[in-house]
Scaffold this motif. Structure first.
Motif, short mmCIF file in Angstrom:
data_model
loop_
_atom_site.label_atom_id
_atom_site.label_comp_id
_atom_site.label_asym_id
_atom_site.label_seq_id
_atom_site.Cartn_x
_atom_site.Cartn_y
_atom_site.Cartn_z
N PRO A 70 69.47 -11.63 20.79
CA PRO A 70 68.22 -12.07 20.35
C PRO A 70 68.41 -13.04 19.27
O PRO A 70 67.57 -13.21 19.01
N LYS A 71 69.45 -13.26 18.77
CA LYS A 71 69.12 -14.88 17.82
C LYS A 71 68.83 -16.17 19.33
O LYS A 71 68.49 -16.05 17.90
N LYS A 75 65.31 -15.77 19.56
CA LYS A 75 65.07 -16.08 18.39
C LYS A 75 64.41 -16.96 17.38
O LYS A 75 62.95 -17.92 17.99
N GLU A 77 62.73 -12.57 18.23
CA GLU A 77 63.65 -11.90 18.11
C GLU A 77 64.05 -10.35 18.71
O GLU A 77 64.62 -9.69 19.20
N TYR A 88 63.60 -9.10 22.83
CA TYR A 88 65.23 -9.68 23.55
C TYR A 88 66.18 -8.64 23.25
O TYR A 88 66.88 -7.96 23.53
N ARG A 89 65.68 -8.54 21.67
CA ARG A 89 66.57 -6.77 21.86
C ARG A 89 66.40 -5.86 21.92
O ARG A 89 66.99 -4.87 22.22
#
Length: 243
Positions: free
Chosen positions: A184-185, A188, A194, A197-198
């Motif tokens: 997730p990072k 971002k 983000e 993706y999370r």
């Protein structure tokens, strides 16, 4: 009480999940292959080659590539002479696929917006049905599997490749940490998104284990339903045949 389903780790209505999954893929459509690189360490390209080798597309065959938006798998099958219908619920993903096909001078592909749960195709329309890294995003997976069975000809082949959780000691924990903390990072940084993706990481974690999904494939009417785990079970090819 209204039925609720998982959107990642969050419980929402089926309609809300379908809408929000659409938003996720509209957001990442232009960076979809990069997304798969991030989630697989670039291995998805080798996995797709292996997947297509298992499908064995033949010249003149009609194959439905569901959730095939950007054409990554469809292009591989079309090069072997099969007639590919690329379908996706997300028009933005299909737009990217069409542009990629034009840039590669690939012809003979049909592009169609379709919901995997309610396909518009007639019964017994295809020799094979493929879906890669897409079925975990479907709201009603059993309905999608029944539709896959319906649109296949007698003797038709079903192939699905999907991310799943790994059972390898050590590797499972390492990948889960990487997926939940890092992906997730990176999403971002690379795409300024983000949350999409999370969700994708959470959807992998919640996808049924290999044995459970294999049973779902069999329940949809496919015989010889089988699962071939790869990379410690992180990715699995599922298959079945319509009699």
């Amino acid at each position: 009480m209204t039925k609720q389903v998982n959107f990642g780790d969050e419980l929402v209505s089926p309609e809300e999940k379908t809408r929000r999954v659409g938003q996720v893929f509209s957001s990442v459509a232009r960076r979809y292959d990069l997304m798969n690189d991030l989630m697989s360490g670039g291995m998805h390209r080798l996995w797709k080659d292996r997947f297509v080798a298992r499908v064995k597309p033949r010249s003149g065959e009609a194959i439905l590539d569901m959730a095939g938006g950007t054409g990554d798998v469809a292009f591989r099958m079309a090069r072997r002479g099969a007639r590919i219908t690329v379908s996706d619920i997300n028009a933005d993903m299909l737009k990217v696929g069409k542009e990629r096909a034009e840039a590669r001078n690939l012809t003979g592909l049909t592009w169609k917006v379709e919901n995997a749960e309610t396909l518009s195709f007639a019964d017994a329309s295809f020799d094979a049905y493929t879906i890669v890294f897409g079925i975990r995003n479907v709201t009603d997976i059993p309905a999608a599997l029944r539709e896959a069975h319906r649109v296949l000809k007698r003797g038709g082949r079903f192939y699905c490749m999907e991310f799943s959780s790994s059972d390898w000691p050590g590797f499972a924990e390492l990948y889960d940490t990487y997926a939940s903390k890092v992906i997730p990072k990176v999403g971002k940084i690379v795409t300024d998104d983000e949350e999409s993706y999370r969700y994708l990481v959470e959807s992998i974690r919640r996808f049924p284990k290999q044995a459970a999904f294999k049973a779902m494939v069999a329940d949809a009417g496919f015989v010889r339903a089988a699962a071939e785990p790869m990379l410690g079970g992180l990715v699995t090819i599922h298959s079945g045949w319509k009699i």
